[in-house]
Design a protein around this motif. Structure first.
Motif, PDB file in Angstrom:
ATOM      1  N   THR A 165       0.816  -1.211   0.000  1.00  0.00           N
ATOM      2  CA  THR A 165       0.000   0.000   0.000  1.00  0.00           C
ATOM      3  C   THR A 165       0.850   1.261   0.000  1.00  0.00           C
ATOM      4  O   THR A 165       1.948   1.298   0.548  1.00  0.00           O
ATOM      5  CB  THR A 165      -0.935   0.027   1.223  1.00  0.00           C
ATOM      6  OG1 THR A 165      -0.149   0.037   2.421  1.00  0.00           O
ATOM      7  CG2 THR A 165      -1.847  -1.191   1.224  1.00  0.00           C
ATOM      8  N   LYS A 166       0.297   2.274  -0.652  1.00  0.00           N
ATOM      9  CA  LYS A 166       0.858   3.626  -0.684  1.00  0.00           C
ATOM     10  C   LYS A 166       2.330   3.634  -1.108  1.00  0.00           C
ATOM     11  O   LYS A 166       3.177   4.250  -0.469  1.00  0.00           O
ATOM     12  CB  LYS A 166       0.679   4.310   0.673  1.00  0.00           C
ATOM     13  CG  LYS A 166      -0.783   4.537   1.035  1.00  0.00           C
ATOM     14  CD  LYS A 166      -0.941   5.353   2.314  1.00  0.00           C
ATOM     15  CE  LYS A 166      -2.411   5.620   2.609  1.00  0.00           C
ATOM     16  NZ  LYS A 166      -2.597   6.411   3.848  1.00  0.00           N
ATOM     17  N   ILE A 167       2.609   2.965  -2.230  1.00  0.00           N
ATOM     18  CA  ILE A 167       3.981   2.959  -2.736  1.00  0.00           C
ATOM     19  C   ILE A 167       4.250   4.259  -3.489  1.00  0.00           C
ATOM     20  O   ILE A 167       3.457   4.686  -4.343  1.00  0.00           O
ATOM     21  CB  ILE A 167       4.262   1.727  -3.620  1.00  0.00           C
ATOM     22  CG1 ILE A 167       5.716   1.767  -4.124  1.00  0.00           C
ATOM     23  CG2 ILE A 167       3.283   1.592  -4.766  1.00  0.00           C
ATOM     24  CD1 ILE A 167       6.172   0.479  -4.789  1.00  0.00           C
ATOM     25  N   THR A 168       5.354   4.886  -3.144  1.00  0.00           N
ATOM     26  CA  THR A 168       5.762   6.152  -3.747  1.00  0.00           C
ATOM     27  C   THR A 168       7.171   6.008  -4.298  1.00  0.00           C
ATOM     28  O   THR A 168       8.065   5.505  -3.608  1.00  0.00           O
ATOM     29  CB  THR A 168       5.719   7.291  -2.706  1.00  0.00           C
ATOM     30  OG1 THR A 168       4.367   7.470  -2.264  1.00  0.00           O
ATOM     31  CG2 THR A 168       6.227   8.596  -3.300  1.00  0.00           C
ATOM     32  N   LEU A 169       7.360   6.419  -5.552  1.00  0.00           N
ATOM     33  CA  LEU A 169       8.667   6.369  -6.202  1.00  0.00           C
ATOM     34  C   LEU A 169       9.078   7.781  -6.590  1.00  0.00           C
ATOM     35  O   LEU A 169       8.338   8.473  -7.297  1.00  0.00           O
ATOM     36  CB  LEU A 169       8.622   5.487  -7.456  1.00  0.00           C
ATOM     37  CG  LEU A 169       8.102   4.055  -7.302  1.00  0.00           C
ATOM     38  CD1 LEU A 169       8.119   3.349  -8.654  1.00  0.00           C
ATOM     39  CD2 LEU A 169       8.926   3.282  -6.286  1.00  0.00           C
ATOM     40  N   GLU A 170      10.256   8.207  -6.155  1.00  0.00           N
ATOM     41  CA  GLU A 170      10.780   9.529  -6.490  1.00  0.00           C
ATOM     42  C   GLU A 170      12.167   9.378  -7.096  1.00  0.00           C
ATOM     43  O   GLU A 170      12.978   8.568  -6.633  1.00  0.00           O
ATOM     44  CB  GLU A 170      10.846  10.413  -5.243  1.00  0.00           C
ATOM     45  CG  GLU A 170       9.475  10.692  -4.630  1.00  0.00           C
ATOM     46  CD  GLU A 170       9.561  11.544  -3.373  1.00  0.00           C
ATOM     47  OE1 GLU A 170      10.680  11.692  -2.832  1.00  0.00           O
ATOM     48  OE2 GLU A 170       8.518  12.058  -2.934  1.00  0.00           O
ATOM     49  N   GLY A 171      12.437  10.153  -8.150  1.00  0.00           N
ATOM     50  CA  GLY A 171      13.709  10.053  -8.854  1.00  0.00           C
ATOM     51  C   GLY A 171      13.709   8.980  -9.918  1.00  0.00           C
ATOM     52  O   GLY A 171      14.760   8.630 -10.454  1.00  0.00           O
ATOM     53  N   PHE A 172      12.520   8.460 -10.256  1.00  0.00           N
ATOM     54  CA  PHE A 172      12.371   7.414 -11.256  1.00  0.00           C
ATOM     55  C   PHE A 172      11.727   7.965 -12.531  1.00  0.00           C
ATOM     56  O   PHE A 172      10.997   8.960 -12.499  1.00  0.00           O
ATOM     57  CB  PHE A 172      11.495   6.278 -10.717  1.00  0.00           C
ATOM     58  CG  PHE A 172      12.178   5.405  -9.698  1.00  0.00           C
ATOM     59  CD1 PHE A 172      12.767   4.210 -10.073  1.00  0.00           C
ATOM     60  CD2 PHE A 172      12.234   5.785  -8.363  1.00  0.00           C
ATOM     61  CE1 PHE A 172      13.389   3.399  -9.141  1.00  0.00           C
ATOM     62  CE2 PHE A 172      12.853   4.982  -7.422  1.00  0.00           C
ATOM     63  CZ  PHE A 172      13.436   3.788  -7.810  1.00  0.00           C
ATOM     64  N   TYR A 173      11.988   7.287 -13.651  1.00  0.00           N
ATOM     65  CA  TYR A 173      11.373   7.673 -14.924  1.00  0.00           C
ATOM     66  C   TYR A 173       9.854   7.574 -14.832  1.00  0.00           C
ATOM     67  O   TYR A 173       9.133   8.415 -15.357  1.00  0.00           O
ATOM     68  CB  TYR A 173      11.898   6.768 -16.041  1.00  0.00           C
ATOM     69  CG  TYR A 173      11.427   7.162 -17.418  1.00  0.00           C
ATOM     70  CD1 TYR A 173      12.084   8.170 -18.130  1.00  0.00           C
ATOM     71  CD2 TYR A 173      10.336   6.538 -18.011  1.00  0.00           C
ATOM     72  CE1 TYR A 173      11.652   8.540 -19.395  1.00  0.00           C
ATOM     73  CE2 TYR A 173       9.903   6.899 -19.270  1.00  0.00           C
ATOM     74  CZ  TYR A 173      10.561   7.904 -19.957  1.00  0.00           C
ATOM     75  OH  TYR A 173      10.126   8.266 -21.209  1.00  0.00           O
ATOM     76  N   TYR A 174       9.368   6.528 -14.164  1.00  0.00           N
ATOM     77  CA  TYR A 174       7.932   6.376 -13.917  1.00  0.00           C
ATOM     78  C   TYR A 174       7.679   6.574 -12.423  1.00  0.00           C
ATOM     79  O   TYR A 174       7.776   5.624 -11.640  1.00  0.00           O
ATOM     80  CB  TYR A 174       7.438   4.985 -14.335  1.00  0.00           C
ATOM     81  CG  TYR A 174       7.650   4.653 -15.790  1.00  0.00           C
ATOM     82  CD1 TYR A 174       6.883   5.257 -16.788  1.00  0.00           C
ATOM     83  CD2 TYR A 174       8.615   3.725 -16.171  1.00  0.00           C
ATOM     84  CE1 TYR A 174       7.069   4.944 -18.126  1.00  0.00           C
ATOM     85  CE2 TYR A 174       8.808   3.407 -17.507  1.00  0.00           C
ATOM     86  CZ  TYR A 174       8.037   4.018 -18.478  1.00  0.00           C
ATOM     87  OH  TYR A 174       8.225   3.706 -19.800  1.00  0.00           O
ATOM     88  N   PRO A 175       7.368   7.799 -12.000  1.00  0.00           N
ATOM     89  CA  PRO A 175       7.138   8.038 -10.572  1.00  0.00           C
ATOM     90  C   PRO A 175       5.768   7.517 -10.140  1.00  0.00           C
ATOM     91  O   PRO A 175       4.876   7.296 -10.968  1.00  0.00           O
ATOM     92  CB  PRO A 175       7.203   9.563 -10.463  1.00  0.00           C
ATOM     93  CG  PRO A 175       6.755  10.051 -11.809  1.00  0.00           C
ATOM     94  CD  PRO A 175       7.247   9.027 -12.804  1.00  0.00           C
ATOM     95  N   LEU A 176       5.627   7.322  -8.857  1.00  0.00           N
ATOM     96  CA  LEU A 176       4.340   6.938  -8.280  1.00  0.00           C
ATOM     97  C   LEU A 176       4.110   7.750  -7.013  1.00  0.00           C
ATOM     98  O   LEU A 176       5.067   8.136  -6.331  1.00  0.00           O
ATOM     99  CB  LEU A 176       4.306   5.446  -7.930  1.00  0.00           C
ATOM    100  CG  LEU A 176       4.186   4.434  -9.074  1.00  0.00           C
ATOM    101  CD1 LEU A 176       4.271   3.018  -8.519  1.00  0.00           C
ATOM    102  CD2 LEU A 176       2.895   4.627  -9.854  1.00  0.00           C
ATOM    103  N   ASP A 177       2.849   7.987  -6.710  1.00  0.00           N
ATOM    104  CA  ASP A 177       2.495   8.724  -5.502  1.00  0.00           C
ATOM    105  C   ASP A 177       1.409   7.957  -4.749  1.00  0.00           C
ATOM    106  O   ASP A 177       0.243   7.966  -5.140  1.00  0.00           O
ATOM    107  CB  ASP A 177       2.009  10.130  -5.857  1.00  0.00           C
ATOM    108  CG  ASP A 177       1.702  10.975  -4.621  1.00  0.00           C
ATOM    109  OD1 ASP A 177       2.164  10.605  -3.521  1.00  0.00           O
ATOM    110  OD2 ASP A 177       0.996  11.986  -4.760  1.00  0.00           O
ATOM    111  N   GLN A 178       1.834   7.233  -3.716  1.00  0.00           N
ATOM    112  CA  GLN A 178       0.927   6.493  -2.840  1.00  0.00           C
ATOM    113  C   GLN A 178       0.002   5.561  -3.636  1.00  0.00           C
ATOM    114  O   GLN A 178      -1.212   5.533  -3.439  1.00  0.00           O
ATOM    115  CB  GLN A 178       0.116   7.452  -1.965  1.00  0.00           C
ATOM    116  CG  GLN A 178       0.997   8.280  -1.043  1.00  0.00           C
ATOM    117  CD  GLN A 178       0.219   8.992   0.050  1.00  0.00           C
ATOM    118  OE1 GLN A 178      -0.879   8.597   0.407  1.00  0.00           O
ATOM    119  NE2 GLN A 178       0.799  10.043   0.595  1.00  0.00           N
ATOM    120  N   ALA A 179       0.598   4.791  -4.522  1.00  0.00           N
ATOM    121  CA  ALA A 179      -0.169   3.868  -5.366  1.00  0.00           C
ATOM    122  C   ALA A 179      -0.451   2.561  -4.621  1.00  0.00           C
ATOM    123  O   ALA A 179       0.218   2.207  -3.647  1.00  0.00           O
ATOM    124  CB  ALA A 179       0.593   3.579  -6.653  1.00  0.00           C
TER     125      ALA A 179
END
Length: 217
Positions: A165-179
Protein backbone atom coordinates in the motif's frame (compact mmCIF):
# COMPACT_ATOMS: atom_id res chain seq x y z
CA UNK A 1 31.21 -4.18 7.53
CA UNK A 2 31.23 -7.91 8.16
CA UNK A 3 30.26 -9.54 4.89
CA UNK A 4 29.49 -13.20 4.34
CA UNK A 5 29.51 -14.46 0.77
CA UNK A 6 27.51 -17.64 0.20
CA UNK A 7 27.78 -19.52 -3.08
CA UNK A 8 25.14 -22.11 -3.91
CA UNK A 9 25.04 -24.90 -6.44
CA UNK A 10 23.11 -23.16 -9.20
CA UNK A 11 24.23 -23.16 -12.85
CA UNK A 12 27.82 -21.92 -13.07
CA UNK A 13 27.00 -19.83 -16.13
CA UNK A 14 24.92 -17.54 -13.90
CA UNK A 15 27.70 -16.91 -11.39
CA UNK A 16 29.99 -13.90 -11.91
CA UNK A 17 33.58 -13.64 -10.67
CA UNK A 18 32.88 -13.65 -6.94
CA UNK A 19 36.32 -12.25 -6.13
CA UNK A 20 35.06 -8.89 -7.42
CA UNK A 21 32.91 -8.75 -4.27
CA UNK A 22 35.69 -9.61 -1.83
CA UNK A 23 36.52 -7.45 1.18
CA UNK A 24 39.00 -7.55 4.06
CA UNK A 25 36.52 -9.10 6.49
CA UNK A 26 34.78 -11.40 4.00
CA UNK A 27 33.84 -14.89 5.08
CA UNK A 28 33.28 -17.40 2.27
CA UNK A 29 30.76 -20.22 2.49
CA UNK A 30 30.23 -22.77 -0.27
CA UNK A 31 27.03 -24.81 -0.30
CA UNK A 32 27.51 -28.17 -2.02
CA UNK A 33 28.65 -27.43 -5.59
CA UNK A 34 29.06 -23.80 -4.56
CA UNK A 35 32.19 -24.86 -2.68
CA UNK A 36 33.50 -26.30 -5.93
CA UNK A 37 32.81 -22.97 -7.64
CA UNK A 38 34.80 -21.11 -4.99
CA UNK A 39 37.77 -23.45 -5.37
CA UNK A 40 37.60 -23.17 -9.17
CA UNK A 41 37.61 -19.36 -8.89
CA UNK A 42 40.66 -19.42 -6.63
CA UNK A 43 38.89 -18.78 -3.33
CA UNK A 44 39.49 -21.00 -0.30
CA UNK A 45 36.16 -21.51 1.49
CA UNK A 46 36.01 -20.73 5.18
CA UNK A 47 33.12 -23.19 5.37
CA UNK A 48 32.05 -25.85 2.87
CA UNK A 49 28.67 -27.31 3.74
CA UNK A 50 26.07 -29.69 2.32
CA UNK A 51 25.54 -33.29 1.29
CA UNK A 52 27.87 -32.84 -1.71
CA UNK A 53 25.78 -35.09 -3.91
CA UNK A 54 26.43 -32.72 -6.83
CA UNK A 55 30.22 -33.04 -6.88
CA UNK A 56 32.56 -35.88 -7.81
CA UNK A 57 34.72 -37.69 -5.26
CA UNK A 58 37.77 -36.00 -6.76
CA UNK A 59 36.17 -32.57 -6.45
CA UNK A 60 35.08 -33.26 -2.86
CA UNK A 61 38.64 -34.24 -1.99
CA UNK A 62 39.86 -30.91 -3.40
CA UNK A 63 37.16 -29.04 -1.46
CA UNK A 64 38.26 -30.75 1.76
CA UNK A 65 41.87 -29.84 1.01
CA UNK A 66 41.16 -26.17 0.32
CA UNK A 67 38.45 -25.43 2.92
CA UNK A 68 39.08 -24.39 6.51
CA UNK A 69 35.98 -26.26 7.71
CA UNK A 70 33.85 -28.91 5.99
CA UNK A 71 30.38 -29.79 7.30
CA UNK A 72 28.87 -32.86 5.61
CA UNK A 73 25.17 -33.65 5.95
CA UNK A 74 23.11 -36.65 4.79
CA UNK A 75 21.31 -36.56 1.45
CA UNK A 76 17.89 -36.84 3.12
CA UNK A 77 17.29 -33.84 5.37
CA UNK A 78 14.73 -31.13 6.06
CA UNK A 79 16.80 -28.21 4.75
CA UNK A 80 18.43 -27.54 1.41
CA UNK A 81 22.18 -27.12 1.32
CA UNK A 82 21.67 -23.39 0.78
CA UNK A 83 19.49 -23.05 3.87
CA UNK A 84 22.15 -24.85 5.90
CA UNK A 85 24.74 -22.40 4.54
CA UNK A 86 22.56 -19.41 5.41
CA UNK A 87 22.08 -20.73 8.95
CA UNK A 88 25.87 -20.92 9.30
CA UNK A 89 26.16 -17.40 7.93
CA UNK A 90 23.69 -16.07 10.51
CA UNK A 91 25.76 -17.57 13.33
CA UNK A 92 28.57 -15.25 12.26
CA UNK A 93 26.46 -12.12 12.95
CA UNK A 94 27.01 -10.56 9.52
CA UNK A 95 25.90 -7.11 8.45
CA UNK A 96 25.49 -8.16 4.82
CA UNK A 97 25.08 -11.54 3.12
CA UNK A 98 25.71 -11.87 -0.61
CA UNK A 99 24.20 -14.92 -2.28
CA UNK A 100 25.53 -16.33 -5.56
CA UNK A 101 24.62 -19.50 -7.42
CA UNK A 102 21.02 -19.44 -6.22
CA UNK A 103 19.21 -18.55 -9.46
CA UNK A 104 18.80 -20.28 -12.81
CA UNK A 105 18.08 -23.91 -13.52
CA UNK A 106 15.14 -25.46 -11.67
CA UNK A 107 12.36 -22.99 -10.89
CA UNK A 108 11.47 -24.71 -7.61
CA UNK A 109 15.01 -24.19 -6.35
CA UNK A 110 15.15 -20.58 -7.54
CA UNK A 111 11.80 -19.75 -5.93
CA UNK A 112 12.75 -21.44 -2.66
CA UNK A 113 16.05 -19.55 -2.64
CA UNK A 114 14.22 -16.24 -3.14
CA UNK A 115 12.01 -17.09 -0.17
CA UNK A 116 15.10 -17.63 1.99
CA UNK A 117 15.52 -13.85 1.89
CA UNK A 118 12.50 -13.59 4.20
CA UNK A 119 14.05 -15.04 7.40
CA UNK A 120 17.12 -12.90 6.72
CA UNK A 121 14.94 -9.80 6.46
CA UNK A 122 13.24 -10.74 9.74
CA UNK A 123 16.69 -10.96 11.36
CA UNK A 124 17.40 -7.47 9.96
CA UNK A 125 20.40 -8.74 7.99
CA UNK A 126 20.87 -7.03 4.64
CA UNK A 127 20.89 -9.77 2.00
CA UNK A 128 21.39 -9.62 -1.75
CA UNK A 129 21.07 -12.28 -4.44
CA UNK A 130 23.44 -11.61 -7.33
CA UNK A 131 23.88 -13.26 -10.71
CA UNK A 132 25.24 -12.08 -14.04
CA UNK A 133 22.01 -10.28 -14.87
CA UNK A 134 20.26 -9.42 -11.60
CA UNK A 135 20.53 -8.14 -8.04
CA UNK A 136 17.60 -9.04 -5.78
CA UNK A 137 16.64 -7.88 -2.29
CA UNK A 138 13.56 -8.30 -0.10
CA UNK A 139 12.43 -5.08 1.55
CA UNK A 140 9.95 -4.33 4.33
CA UNK A 141 7.70 -1.27 4.60
CA UNK A 142 9.29 2.13 5.15
CA UNK A 143 11.34 4.65 3.19
CA UNK A 144 14.43 3.47 1.32
CA UNK A 145 17.14 5.12 -0.77
CA UNK A 146 18.41 3.54 -3.97
CA UNK A 147 21.53 4.49 -5.91
CA UNK A 148 21.77 4.51 -9.70
CA UNK A 149 23.83 1.64 -11.11
CA UNK A 150 24.91 1.70 -14.75
CA UNK A 151 25.33 -2.07 -14.86
CA UNK A 152 21.84 -2.75 -13.48
CA UNK A 153 19.76 0.06 -15.03
CA UNK A 154 16.32 -1.51 -14.64
CA UNK A 155 14.52 -1.51 -11.31
CA UNK A 156 11.39 -3.57 -10.67
CA UNK A 157 9.25 -3.81 -7.56
CA UNK A 158 7.22 -6.99 -7.08
CA UNK A 159 4.83 -7.49 -4.16
CA UNK A 160 5.29 -10.78 -2.33
CA UNK A 161 2.41 -10.07 0.04
CA UNK A 162 -1.24 -9.86 -1.05
CA UNK A 163 -0.87 -6.11 -1.32
CA UNK A 164 1.62 -3.28 -0.96
CA UNK A 165 0.00 0.00 0.00
CA UNK A 166 0.86 3.63 -0.68
CA UNK A 167 3.98 2.96 -2.74
CA UNK A 168 5.76 6.15 -3.75
CA UNK A 169 8.67 6.37 -6.20
CA UNK A 170 10.78 9.53 -6.49
CA UNK A 171 13.71 10.05 -8.85
CA UNK A 172 12.37 7.41 -11.26
CA UNK A 173 11.37 7.67 -14.92
CA UNK A 174 7.93 6.38 -13.92
CA UNK A 175 7.14 8.04 -10.57
CA UNK A 176 4.34 6.94 -8.28
CA UNK A 177 2.50 8.72 -5.50
CA UNK A 178 0.93 6.49 -2.84
CA UNK A 179 -0.17 3.87 -5.37
CA UNK A 180 -1.81 0.54 -4.58
CA UNK A 181 0.15 -2.52 -5.71
CA UNK A 182 -1.67 -5.86 -5.38
CA UNK A 183 -0.05 -9.27 -5.70
CA UNK A 184 0.10 -10.19 -9.40
CA UNK A 185 0.39 -6.60 -10.64
CA UNK A 186 3.03 -5.66 -13.23
CA UNK A 187 2.70 -1.93 -12.55
CA UNK A 188 6.26 -1.63 -11.25
CA UNK A 189 8.20 -3.66 -13.81
CA UNK A 190 11.20 -2.22 -15.69
CA UNK A 191 11.43 1.24 -14.18
CA UNK A 192 14.72 3.14 -14.06
CA UNK A 193 16.31 5.94 -12.10
CA UNK A 194 16.71 9.39 -13.65
CA UNK A 195 18.59 10.80 -10.65
CA UNK A 196 21.81 9.62 -9.02
CA UNK A 197 19.77 8.70 -5.96
CA UNK A 198 16.09 7.87 -5.77
CA UNK A 199 13.73 6.92 -2.99
CA UNK A 200 10.92 4.44 -2.69
CA UNK A 201 8.54 4.08 0.21
CA UNK A 202 5.43 2.11 1.09
CA UNK A 203 3.18 1.83 4.10
CA UNK A 204 2.58 -1.92 4.35
CA UNK A 205 3.57 -5.18 2.69
CA UNK A 206 6.85 -6.63 1.45
CA UNK A 207 8.57 -5.92 -1.87
CA UNK A 208 11.02 -7.89 -3.93
CA UNK A 209 13.35 -5.27 -5.43
CA UNK A 210 15.01 -6.54 -8.59
CA UNK A 211 17.75 -4.62 -10.37
CA UNK A 212 18.56 -6.08 -13.77
CA UNK A 213 20.29 -5.64 -17.10
CA UNK A 214 19.95 -7.01 -20.62
CA UNK A 215 22.76 -9.34 -21.60
CA UNK A 216 24.15 -9.16 -25.15
CA UNK A 217 22.73 -11.81 -27.47
Amino acid sequence: MKRVIVVGGGPKSYIPDVKEYACEECIWIGADQGAEVLVEQGVEPDIAIGDFDSVSEQSLAEIKKKSKQVLIFPDEKDETDLELAINEALRLSPEHILLFGVTGGRIDHSQANMQLLYPLMKEKVKSTIIDRQNRVELVSAGEHKIEADEFYPYVSFLPVTLEVTKITLEGFYYPLDQAYLPFGSTLCISNRLIEDTGTFSFESGILLVIRSTDLPT
